[in-house]
Design an enzyme around this catalytic site. Structure first.
Site, PDB file in Angstrom:
ATOM      1  N   LYS A  94       0.854  -1.192   0.000  1.00  0.00           N
ATOM      2  CA  LYS A  94       0.000   0.000   0.000  1.00  0.00           C
ATOM      3  C   LYS A  94       0.875   1.222   0.000  1.00  0.00           C
ATOM      4  CE  LYS A  94      -3.904   2.150   0.213  1.00  0.00           C
ATOM      5  NZ  LYS A  94      -3.460   2.846  -1.028  1.00  0.00           N
ATOM      6  N   GLN A 115       7.217   3.829   3.879  1.00  0.00           N
ATOM      7  CA  GLN A 115       5.821   3.403   3.911  1.00  0.00           C
ATOM      8  C   GLN A 115       5.629   2.131   4.738  1.00  0.00           C
ATOM      9  OE1 GLN A 115       3.896   5.499   1.423  1.00  0.00           O
ATOM     10  NE2 GLN A 115       2.259   5.016   2.845  1.00  0.00           N
ATOM     11  N   LYS A 118       5.463   3.338   8.361  1.00  0.00           N
ATOM     12  CA  LYS A 118       4.313   4.224   8.523  1.00  0.00           C
ATOM     13  C   LYS A 118       3.027   3.409   8.554  1.00  0.00           C
ATOM     14  CE  LYS A 118       4.136   7.557   5.477  1.00  0.00           C
ATOM     15  NZ  LYS A 118       3.797   8.374   4.268  1.00  0.00           N
ATOM     16  N   LYS A 130       5.393   1.629  -3.011  1.00  0.00           N
ATOM     17  CA  LYS A 130       5.299   2.985  -3.574  1.00  0.00           C
ATOM     18  C   LYS A 130       5.570   2.905  -5.055  1.00  0.00           C
ATOM     19  CE  LYS A 130       4.701   7.296  -2.296  1.00  0.00           C
ATOM     20  NZ  LYS A 130       3.990   7.851  -1.138  1.00  0.00           N
ATOM     21  N   ASP A 170      -0.043  10.764  -4.562  1.00  0.00           N
ATOM     22  CA  ASP A 170       1.104  11.407  -3.906  1.00  0.00           C
ATOM     23  C   ASP A 170       1.337  12.677  -4.731  1.00  0.00           C
ATOM     24  OD1 ASP A 170       3.346  10.663  -1.748  1.00  0.00           O
ATOM     25  OD2 ASP A 170       4.385  11.605  -3.404  1.00  0.00           O
ATOM     26  N   THR A 214      -4.458  13.507   5.096  1.00  0.00           N
ATOM     27  CA  THR A 214      -3.043  13.643   5.461  1.00  0.00           C
ATOM     28  C   THR A 214      -2.816  14.943   6.230  1.00  0.00           C
ATOM     29  OG1 THR A 214      -2.539  12.456   3.435  1.00  0.00           O
ATOM     30  CG2 THR A 214      -0.691  13.468   4.588  1.00  0.00           C
ATOM     31  N   ASN A 245      -2.168  19.107  -1.863  1.00  0.00           N
ATOM     32  CA  ASN A 245      -3.184  18.405  -1.081  1.00  0.00           C
ATOM     33  C   ASN A 245      -2.881  18.420   0.418  1.00  0.00           C
ATOM     34  OD1 ASN A 245      -3.767  15.382   0.133  1.00  0.00           O
ATOM     35  ND2 ASN A 245      -5.524  16.294  -0.888  1.00  0.00           N
ATOM     36  N   SER A 381      -6.810   5.777   3.784  1.00  0.00           N
ATOM     37  CA  SER A 381      -6.895   4.877   2.632  1.00  0.00           C
ATOM     38  C   SER A 381      -7.323   3.488   3.091  1.00  0.00           C
ATOM     39  CB  SER A 381      -5.527   4.769   1.936  1.00  0.00           C
ATOM     40  OG  SER A 381      -5.328   5.839   1.052  1.00  0.00           O
TER      41      SER A 381
HETATM   42  P1  NDP Z   1       0.782  17.801  -4.317  1.00  0.00           P
HETATM   43  O1  NDP Z   1       1.243  17.456  -5.668  1.00  0.00           O
HETATM   44  O2  NDP Z   1      -0.676  18.013  -4.072  1.00  0.00           O
HETATM   45  O3  NDP Z   1       1.519  19.109  -3.789  1.00  0.00           O
HETATM   46  C1  NDP Z   1       2.899  19.159  -3.680  1.00  0.00           C
HETATM   47  C2  NDP Z   1       3.305  20.547  -3.221  1.00  0.00           C
HETATM   48  O4  NDP Z   1       4.682  20.538  -2.909  1.00  0.00           O
HETATM   49  C3  NDP Z   1       3.126  21.606  -4.295  1.00  0.00           C
HETATM   50  O5  NDP Z   1       2.875  22.842  -3.694  1.00  0.00           O
HETATM   51  C4  NDP Z   1       4.469  21.579  -4.994  1.00  0.00           C
HETATM   52  O6  NDP Z   1       4.781  22.778  -5.679  1.00  0.00           O
HETATM   53  C5  NDP Z   1       5.406  21.360  -3.837  1.00  0.00           C
HETATM   54  N1  NDP Z   1       6.593  20.631  -4.330  1.00  0.00           N
HETATM   55  C6  NDP Z   1       6.612  19.379  -4.846  1.00  0.00           C
HETATM   56  N2  NDP Z   1       7.840  19.038  -5.235  1.00  0.00           N
HETATM   57  C7  NDP Z   1       8.602  20.087  -4.972  1.00  0.00           C
HETATM   58  C8  NDP Z   1       9.965  20.339  -5.145  1.00  0.00           C
HETATM   59  N3  NDP Z   1      10.788  19.421  -5.688  1.00  0.00           N
HETATM   60  N4  NDP Z   1      10.433  21.545  -4.741  1.00  0.00           N
HETATM   61  C9  NDP Z   1       9.597  22.460  -4.181  1.00  0.00           C
HETATM   62  N5  NDP Z   1       8.290  22.266  -3.996  1.00  0.00           N
HETATM   63  C10 NDP Z   1       7.803  21.110  -4.385  1.00  0.00           C
HETATM   64  O7  NDP Z   1       1.354  16.655  -3.371  1.00  0.00           O
HETATM   65  P2  NDP Z   1       0.895  16.260  -1.889  1.00  0.00           P
HETATM   66  O8  NDP Z   1       0.427  17.450  -1.162  1.00  0.00           O
HETATM   67  O9  NDP Z   1       0.032  15.073  -2.001  1.00  0.00           O
HETATM   68  O10 NDP Z   1       2.290  15.755  -1.276  1.00  0.00           O
HETATM   69  C11 NDP Z   1       3.155  16.601  -0.536  1.00  0.00           C
HETATM   70  C12 NDP Z   1       4.077  15.759   0.338  1.00  0.00           C
HETATM   71  O11 NDP Z   1       3.293  14.973   1.242  1.00  0.00           O
HETATM   72  C13 NDP Z   1       4.949  14.745  -0.398  1.00  0.00           C
HETATM   73  O12 NDP Z   1       6.177  14.617   0.282  1.00  0.00           O
HETATM   74  C14 NDP Z   1       4.167  13.445  -0.282  1.00  0.00           C
HETATM   75  O13 NDP Z   1       4.999  12.307  -0.403  1.00  0.00           O
HETATM   76  C15 NDP Z   1       3.642  13.599   1.135  1.00  0.00           C
HETATM   77  N6  NDP Z   1       2.477  12.792   1.487  1.00  0.00           N
HETATM   78  C16 NDP Z   1       1.329  12.838   0.752  1.00  0.00           C
HETATM   79  C17 NDP Z   1       0.236  12.098   1.133  1.00  0.00           C
HETATM   80  C18 NDP Z   1      -1.057  12.171   0.408  1.00  0.00           C
HETATM   81  O14 NDP Z   1      -2.026  11.550   0.863  1.00  0.00           O
HETATM   82  N7  NDP Z   1      -1.182  12.918  -0.677  1.00  0.00           N
HETATM   83  C19 NDP Z   1       0.292  11.198   2.290  1.00  0.00           C
HETATM   84  C20 NDP Z   1       1.517  11.283   3.052  1.00  0.00           C
HETATM   85  C21 NDP Z   1       2.564  12.043   2.636  1.00  0.00           C
HETATM   86  P3  NDP Z   1       4.708  22.797  -7.286  1.00  0.00           P
HETATM   87  O15 NDP Z   1       3.257  22.635  -7.615  1.00  0.00           O
HETATM   88  O16 NDP Z   1       5.284  24.108  -7.650  1.00  0.00           O
HETATM   89  O17 NDP Z   1       5.539  21.624  -7.759  1.00  0.00           O
HETATM   90  O1  2IT Z   2       3.022   8.837   1.444  1.00  0.00           O
HETATM   91  C1  2IT Z   2       1.876   8.387   1.643  1.00  0.00           C
HETATM   92  O2  2IT Z   2       1.575   7.850   2.711  1.00  0.00           O
HETATM   93  C2  2IT Z   2       0.871   8.565   0.589  1.00  0.00           C
HETATM   94  N1  2IT Z   2       1.169   9.174  -0.426  1.00  0.00           N
HETATM   95  C3  2IT Z   2      -0.494   7.983   0.754  1.00  0.00           C
HETATM   96  C4  2IT Z   2      -0.490   6.510   0.466  1.00  0.00           C
HETATM   97  C5  2IT Z   2      -1.840   5.845   0.420  1.00  0.00           C
HETATM   98  O3  2IT Z   2      -1.847   4.676   0.023  1.00  0.00           O
HETATM   99  O4  2IT Z   2      -2.856   6.448   0.773  1.00  0.00           O
END
Ligand code: NDP
Ligand code: 2IT
Length: 449
Positions: A94, A115, A118, A130, A170, A214, A245, A381
């Site tokens: 997952k 993961q 976690k 992943k 992600d 998240t 997100n 999830s």
């Molecule tokens: P999104 O794509 O929705 O948003 C990512 C954000 O981070 C954007 O604002 C983006 O800016 C910025 N960003 C991404 N890459 C870079 C980079 N290389 N340098 C600077 N800014 C960056 O992703 P999420 O919000 O889903 O994910 C954000 C973090 O949370 C990640 O580390 C992800 O692994 C982690 N995460 C997500 C989960 C989920 O359920 N979605 C669960 C647990 C962890 P820009 O648009 O300009 O690229």
């Molecule tokens: O980093 C993470 O935990 C996620 N991007 C969410 C994974 C999931 O299966 O909901």
């Protein structure tokens, strides 16, 4: 990497370096876990005899494949995609799929490795995996994104299944992309197998609260850390990196707890709004219009935009890194501490460099590592999978309560484990050790796997 490993663990780490050349993020994630496992091997020497750590560091299966697709002009593009099925001792693999040009095997492996622990922390029956692709969604039309997702799923589908491997979103993958991937999976397999992907839309098998989970979970976690110190979020200033997100819903829940979020960002720059970030505006810009965060200041003239600014230089009580790996280094950590920051919780995966972590820990601030603090996403999830399996859908209130319970219990387990192993307040030790022991016990019970 400054922290020295225990003498039993150093050779394991050296082996990981040799077997996985060039995968620096994976090395970093492994090192961070191994740093904390010395006392576990003293208490449970059988895990060393049975080489459980060496086995955990080697993915069960790694899939790398070509994704060819055509853009709107008819030009052909070839991307590379990955799915690393890391560990299935506790349940089906997952973990999310990431679409970002920086994606390569080392990133997917670091994320898959994190993961495992976690997912174990959530207490839900899910293993760790992943995936992702070096596809860059920026500037692509919706039809291009759909064709890419369909092409990717045309290969990936054969590796998935509700009892095998269950991807989600992600970076760069939200409900829209999950929809395109689910549609293609359904066409190829002729099965409406809701439990094969999570983060689905609400009208077709998704769970309420998954979108928010998240970010909300990260704030529940920081709330618990502050409560354990007799403090709260009320009246605190906060900065949140990213505006995707995780960042959006962290800001929303933090505001409900009475915190004032004064800055957020994207990869182009930082927005500062001393009156408090207008979260509905960020949602519209990012979720509906899908534009850059710089557009924020057009609607809020009193706010400032700093192109390529450093969000960690803004004084705040609480910092939530919610963008990407290694976005907060030692210098940033020092600045935050000097500016009076009392708590950091990671919405992103591995956003703080090893030097940054050391500085937070030496300063004694409340520091919640990603494995624990952002586990609410994958935890919800698992709740989505539970609803799919029973063909049911729960109310927002019930699902949010379940999420909150998961986060409270993760906090309590990490807190108590840290105390048990002689490091009170050290959530890194608490999270790694709790997660590791759960996976190690299951692996042991299942024979030599
Ligand atoms: P999104 O794509 O929705 O948003 C990512 C954000 O981070 C954007 O604002 C983006 O800016 C910025 N960003 C991404 N890459 C870079 C980079 N290389 N340098 C600077 N800014 C960056 O992703 P999420 O919000 O889903 O994910 C954000 C973090 O949370 C990640 O580390 C992800 O692994 C982690 N995460 C997500 C989960 C989920 O359920 N979605 C669960 C647990 C962890 P820009 O648009 O300009 O690229
Ligand atoms: O980093 C993470 O935990 C996620 N991007 C969410 C994974 C999931 O299966 O909901």
């Amino acid at each position: 990497m400054a922290v020295k490993l225990d003498e039993k663990l150093e050779p394991i780490y050296q082996e990981v370096l040799l077997r996985n050349p060039g995968e620096t993020e994976f090395h970093q994630a492994v090192h961070e876990v191994l740093e904390t496992l010395g006392p576990v091997l003293v208490k449970y020497p059988e895990f060393a005899d049975k080489k459980v750590i060496q086995r955990i560091c080697e993915p069960e299966r790694q899939i790398i494949f070509r994704v060819p697709w055509q853009d709107d002009k008819g030009e052909i593009h070839i991307n590379r995609a990955f799915r690393v099925e890391f560990n299935s001792a506790l349940g089906p693999y997952k973990g999310g799929m990431r679409f970002h040009p920086s994606v390569y095997l080392g990133i997917v492996k670091f994320l898959g490795f994190e993961q495992i622990f976690k997912n174990a922390l959530t207490g839900m029956p899910i293993g760790g995996g992943k995936g992702g692709s070096d596809f860059d969604p920026k500037g692509r039309s919706e039809s291009e994104i759909m064709r890419f997702c369909q092409s990717l799923m045309t290969e990936l589908y054969r590796h998935l299944g509700e009892y095998t491997d269950v991807p989600a979103g992600d970076i760069g993958v939200s409900g829209r992309e999950i929809g395109f991937m689910f549609g293609q999976y359904k066409r190829i397999t002729n099965r409406y197998e809701s439990g094969v992907l999570t983060g689905k839309g609400l009208g077709w098998g998704g769970s309420l609260v998954r979108t928010e989970a998240t970010g909300y979970g990260t704030v529940f976690f920081v709330h618990e850390m502050l409560k354990a110190r007799g403090d709260s979020l009320d009246g605190k200033t906060m900065v949140v990196s990213g505006s995707g997100n995780v960042a959006i819903y962290a800001m929303e829940k933090a505001a409900e707890y009475g915190a004032k979020v004064i800055a957020c960002s994207d990869s182009g720059g930082v927005v500062i709004d001393e009156q408090g970030i207008d979260i509905e505006l960020v949602k519209r810009l990012k979720e509906v219009e899908r534009c850059r965060i710089s557009a924020y200041v057009d609607a809020r003239p009193k706010a400032r935009y700093i192109k390529q600014g450093n969000i960690w230089s803004i004084p705040c009580h609480v910092a939530l890194p919610c963008a990407t790996q290694n976005e907060l280094n030692g210098k940033d950590a020092k600045t935050l501490v000097e500016n009076g920051c009392i708590a950091v919780a990671e919405g992103a995966n591995m956003p703080t460099t090893p030097e940054g972590i050391q500085i937070f820990q030496a300063a004694g601030i409340a520091y919640g590592p990603g494995k624990a603090a952002n586990a609410g996403g994958v935890g919800t999830s698992a709740l989505e999978m539970q609803q799919n399996a029973s063909r049911d859908s729960w109310s927002f209130e019930h699902t949010e309560q379940r999420l909150e319970q998961i986060m409270i219990s993760i906090h309590r387990n990490c807190y108590e484990t840290a105390e048990e192993f002689g490091a009170p307040g050290n959530y890194v030790m608490g999270a790694n050790i709790t997660g590791f022991i759960r996976v190690a016990r299951a692996m042991d019970a299942l024979g030599l796997i």
